[in-house]
Scaffold this motif. Structure first.
Motif, PDB file in Angstrom:
ATOM      1  N   THR A  18       0.803  -1.659  -0.201  1.00 52.55           N
ATOM      2  CA  THR A  18       0.393  -0.575  -0.242  1.00 52.55           C
ATOM      3  C   THR A  18       1.076   1.359   0.373  1.00 52.55           C
ATOM      4  N   VAL A  19       2.279   1.259   0.502  1.00 56.08           N
ATOM      5  CA  VAL A  19       3.249   2.407   0.422  1.00 56.08           C
ATOM      6  C   VAL A  19       3.286   2.402  -0.238  1.00 56.08           C
ATOM      7  N   VAL A  20       4.076   1.181  -1.020  1.00 57.86           N
ATOM      8  CA  VAL A  20       4.679   1.893  -2.226  1.00 57.86           C
ATOM      9  C   VAL A  20       3.441   2.316  -3.776  1.00 57.86           C
ATOM     10  N   LEU A  21       2.205   1.662  -3.487  1.00 56.69           N
ATOM     11  CA  LEU A  21       1.496   2.259  -4.250  1.00 56.69           C
ATOM     12  C   LEU A  21       1.180   3.547  -4.398  1.00 56.69           C
ATOM     13  N   ILE A  22       0.781   4.352  -3.017  1.00 53.07           N
ATOM     14  CA  ILE A  22       0.740   5.457  -2.308  1.00 53.07           C
ATOM     15  C   ILE A  22       1.132   6.168  -2.988  1.00 53.07           C
ATOM     16  N   VAL A  23       3.308   6.209  -2.932  1.00 55.03           N
ATOM     17  CA  VAL A  23       4.796   6.659  -3.203  1.00 55.03           C
ATOM     18  C   VAL A  23       4.195   6.584  -4.615  1.00 55.03           C
ATOM     19  N   LEU A  24       4.173   5.727  -6.093  1.00 60.76           N
ATOM     20  CA  LEU A  24       3.729   5.750  -7.340  1.00 60.76           C
ATOM     21  C   LEU A  24       2.651   6.793  -7.576  1.00 60.76           C
ATOM     22  N   LEU A  25       1.599   6.527  -6.915  1.00 66.85           N
ATOM     23  CA  LEU A  25       0.618   7.455  -6.843  1.00 66.85           C
ATOM     24  C   LEU A  25       1.034   8.896  -7.063  1.00 66.85           C
ATOM     25  N   ASN A  26       1.712   9.413  -5.763  1.00 67.50           N
ATOM     26  CA  ASN A  26       2.501  11.099  -5.883  1.00 67.50           C
ATOM     27  C   ASN A  26       3.449  11.245  -6.996  1.00 67.50           C
ATOM     28  N   VAL A  27       4.353  10.139  -7.337  1.00 71.29           N
ATOM     29  CA  VAL A  27       4.959   9.872  -8.759  1.00 71.29           C
ATOM     30  C   VAL A  27       4.345  10.579  -9.242  1.00 71.29           C
ATOM     31  N   PHE A  64      -6.952   5.231 -10.481  1.00 68.50           N
ATOM     32  CA  PHE A  64      -5.250   5.101  -9.053  1.00 68.50           C
ATOM     33  C   PHE A  64      -5.208   6.051  -8.647  1.00 68.50           C
ATOM     34  N   THR A  65      -6.525   6.104  -6.877  1.00 69.67           N
ATOM     35  CA  THR A  65      -6.727   6.707  -6.164  1.00 69.67           C
ATOM     36  C   THR A  65      -6.792   6.455  -4.490  1.00 69.67           C
ATOM     37  N   ILE A  66      -6.367   7.403  -3.648  1.00 64.81           N
ATOM     38  CA  ILE A  66      -5.890   7.056  -2.208  1.00 64.81           C
ATOM     39  C   ILE A  66      -7.106   5.925  -1.775  1.00 64.81           C
ATOM     40  N   SER A  67      -8.601   6.042  -2.342  1.00 66.54           N
ATOM     41  CA  SER A  67      -9.744   5.640  -2.199  1.00 66.54           C
ATOM     42  C   SER A  67      -9.904   4.110  -3.044  1.00 66.54           C
ATOM     43  N   ASN A  68      -9.362   3.847  -3.566  1.00 68.38           N
ATOM     44  CA  ASN A  68      -9.202   2.912  -4.545  1.00 68.38           C
ATOM     45  C   ASN A  68      -8.272   2.002  -4.083  1.00 68.38           C
ATOM     46  N   ILE A  69      -6.910   2.425  -3.742  1.00 70.66           N
ATOM     47  CA  ILE A  69      -5.906   1.941  -3.107  1.00 70.66           C
ATOM     48  C   ILE A  69      -6.139   1.498  -1.877  1.00 70.66           C
ATOM     49  N   LEU A  70      -6.256   2.035  -1.360  1.00 72.13           N
ATOM     50  CA  LEU A  70      -6.872   2.041   0.285  1.00 72.13           C
ATOM     51  C   LEU A  70      -8.063   0.404   0.355  1.00 72.13           C
ATOM     52  N   ARG A  71      -9.263   1.076  -0.937  1.00 73.43           N
ATOM     53  CA  ARG A  71     -10.275  -0.359  -1.025  1.00 73.43           C
ATOM     54  C   ARG A  71      -9.339  -1.356  -1.056  1.00 73.43           C
ATOM     55  N   TRP A  72      -8.220  -2.054  -2.386  1.00 75.70           N
ATOM     56  CA  TRP A  72      -7.386  -2.746  -2.329  1.00 75.70           C
ATOM     57  C   TRP A  72      -7.150  -3.329  -0.997  1.00 75.70           C
TER      58      TRP A  72
END
Length: 673
Positions: A124-133, A145-153
């Protein structure tokens, strides 16, 4: 507060984390390679399907590897953590420590849950980093590719892991052999879906008219366990999320109760509790019986083969279960239980065979019926929530009941004929005034469906057509465009209609043709000129819960109003293959081997047409005759394919198709006499 006063022991937790961290690390790597790494490669390559890659991973759809590992790793973790229960020396040693069983159980499971959480948390942390980059403000990052969908995953993945883990923990409590723990864990995960499918398959054979609700399997049964839930098309709702949380809690406390009651000497016993042994034995026998029946019935769809399958499946299942319980192959003296089981099953099968409960002959009284459904099978009835497709007029209710009575009266004839002739599906459903429903689905001979006097009256009624065809429920204000693709390849050509007035005129022409269509025309086996897809806004049209972005219809060859409209507006020559597009046609009688098959590759068809030198071949270059072949070719999937046809186009392309005897023009029949 001292550790012994707590419900867990910190040393046990740390020891488990130290011993089994490798499983968590390996799980993280599988998540990283199936998710973040794939997303990185798709985002770096603008020609790749980044939307699809990201959406598939975050929604867990088509994420086969991810779901496979979310089953394997929790099972392995529970297997290793509670390995000591399966060995007499280790279980005696572990329980000799000044630690309560409760502390042991809770400590091991805290460690297990932590080892499952950490890989998901890190991913999850890696996905959030990718989202911001990579965030560039595009629709991908705004909608998918959103924070809410990442947390949902992360939430769904964790729930899936926990349920599988606690299933395996429960199995570890009731068995004393690691191999059996692993096998039973997999069985329990797929048991709701597999057992339901097995029962549906067998009831379809045992009960005439039994309707298999595949939509129920996808929308409910598959969702009972989250690992199988993502095999379906529907997303999880709050009710199932709550169920998974409750299921995890129930599995935990049931496992704890078994652990407290488990005897130390049950290590190495296949089933650790005597009370569970008969449940395992007869449950295994029952499932094996139905598996055998289903397998034999698929090989040869007659009752005698199914009953042989039931008998062999039950016997083998009972023997295997006894061997597992007794840990020996010498179990032939223990067949008394199988004799009792056989007597009970024979009584049950006799009741089903003679329909003692009246299932097969049940037809509701007219005064009890609120509405009826009729169609080619019940798939539309099960899945169509977009609009009401039921029939409510008194005339149609009586017609459907009459048709139902005719089918029941011909039961024996239809059953004996279905192996030798082409069959059709007929689905019937009644919605009763008391709120209940009665559904039936039948295989009837094609001849019965085509010549029956009741079916045309139902089909040709305005109510049926208005309810059955999606186009009558279309909101033209939300149609984006219409696309027409020729049935035969027309060198990649297709027609796209975007003008609102033309869209309205074309759909009106289709509606008129549908209303004018007779039942005989609807059963015509000729292929259509073209396929029509009407694209619209997903969110605003048809109130469709599946979010369809288009509806399908076709340009049938007897649709006079549509043909006239397309010709007047200059679309007909682009919307279908014209004789001018065809260089020549080759026709040959199809071999008996080819006619008996239901699938073939294009290479096989080309070889059949070009390499069979013993068959008479007709080559056609005359444009009028080519037009006749274009008009008449094509059987439906299950119809007899008498002739094989090769279309060779002016641009060098070619295509293979078929034609039935009843569709074939006279000049072709005369040539092959």
């Amino acid at each position: 507060m001292k550790s012994k006063m707590l419900f867990f022991n910190i040393n046990i937790i740390l020891e488990d984390l130290k011993r089994y961290w490798g499983i968590a690390a390996l799980y993280f790597l599988t998540l990283f390679f199936s998710g973040p790494l794939t997303i990185i490669s798709s985002l770096d390559d603008p020609n790749n399907y980044s939307y699809e890659q990201v959406n598939n991973f975050l929604t867990l759809r088509h994420a086969n590897f991810q779901m496979m590992f979310s089953i394997i790793f929790p099972i392995l973790l529970a297997l290793f953590i509670f390995r000591y229960l399966q060995q007499k020396k280790s279980t005696t040693l572990m329980h000799s420590f000044p630690i309560t069983r409760g502390q042991l159980f809770h400590s091991h499971n805290i460690a297990g849950v932590l080892l499952l959480i950490l890989p998901i948390l890190l991913t999850t942390v890696v996905l959030i980093v990718l989202l911001n980059v990579y965030h560039d403000g595009s629709a991908l990052f705004e909608k998918i590719f959103t924070i809410s969908n990442i947390l949902r995953w992360a939430w769904f993945s964790l729930l899936a892991n926990l349920v599988v883990y606690f299933i395996s923990v429960l199995v570890a409590m009731v068995t004393g052999i690691s191999l059996i723990q692993m096998i039973l864990s997999f069985i329990c995960i797929f048991l709701p879906l597999g057992f339901s499918s097995l029962m549906f398959t067998n009831f379809d054979q045992l009960l005439y008219g039994f309707a298999v609700n595949n939509n129920l399997l996808e929308s409910f049964v598959a969702k009972i366990i989250p690992s199988t839930a993502f095999l379906g098309k529907e997303t999880m709702d709050s009710h199932f999320i709550g169920w998974y949380i409750l299921l995890s809690i129930l599995l935990y406390f049931i496992s704890y109760a078994f652990y407290k009651k488990r005897h130390l000497e049950s290590a190495s016993d296949p089933i650790a509790f005597h009370l569970l042994k008969p449940i395992f034995k007869y449950g295994f026998t029952f499932c094996s019986m139905f598996l055998g029946g289903a397998y034999f019935y698929i090989i040869k769809r007659i009752d005698s083969w199914a009953y042989i399958g039931y008998m062999m499946g039950a016997f083998l299942g009972y023997m295997i279960a006894e061997m597992i319980i007794q840990k020996s192959i010498w179990i032939f003296k223990n067949l008394k239980g199988f004799v009792i089981y056989t007597v009970v099953i024979l009584i049950a099968f006799t009741g089903i065979k003679f329909d003692l409960v009246g299932y097969e002959k049940r037809i509701p009284n007219v005064e009890d019926i609120q509405s009826v459904y009729y169609g080619n099978g019940l798939y539309r009835y099960w899945s169509d929530d977009a609009f009401d497709s039921s029939l409510k007029t008194s005339e149609n209710i009586h017609l459907v009941r009459n048709l139902h009575s005719e089918i029941i009266a011909n039961k024996e004839k239809f059953i004996h004929e279905k192996e030798n002739i082409i069959m059709r599906y007929i689905g019937i459903a009644y919605k009763l005034k008391n709120g209940k429903t009665l559904t039936r689905e039948y295989h009837v001979p094609k001849e019965f469906a085509n010549t029956n006097g009741t079916i045309p009256k139902i089909y040709e009624s305005k109510e049926y057509k208005m309810n059955h065809y999606d186009i009558f429920h279309l909101d033209l204000n939300h149609v984006n465009y219409i696309r027409i693709d020729p049935e035969l390849r027309n060198h990649g050509n297709n027609v796209k209609i975007v003008d609102a007035d033309e869209i309205r005129a074309m759909t009106d022409a289709i509606k008129i043709d549908i209303m004018d269509e007779t039942y005989k025309e609807s059963t015509d086996t000729k292929n259509p000129w073209a396929h029509i897809q009407i694209y619209m806004d997903k969110e605003n049209n048809l109130d469709d819960p599946d979010g369809r972005d288009h509806i399908y219809t076709s340009w049938k060859k007897h649709y006079k109003h549509l043909s006239k409209w397309l010709k007047e507006n200059g679309y007909d020559e682009k919307a279908r293959v014209m004789p001018e597009n065809v260089d020549y046609i080759v026709i040959e009688k199809a071999s008996e081997e080819l006619k008996s098959r239901t699938s073939y590759s294009s290479t096989e068809l080309e070889r059949e047409l070009t390499e069979n030198k013993n068959e008479k071949i007709l080559e056609i270059k005359d444009k009028e005759q080519i037009e006749k072949i274009l008009f008449h070719y094509g059987p439906n999937w299950h119809d007899e394919k008498t002739y094989i046809i090769g279309f060779y186009y002016t641009n060098g392309d070619s295509e293979i198709n078929f034609m039935t005897q009843e569709n074939t023009p006279e000049f072709v029949k005369n040539y092959f006499k």
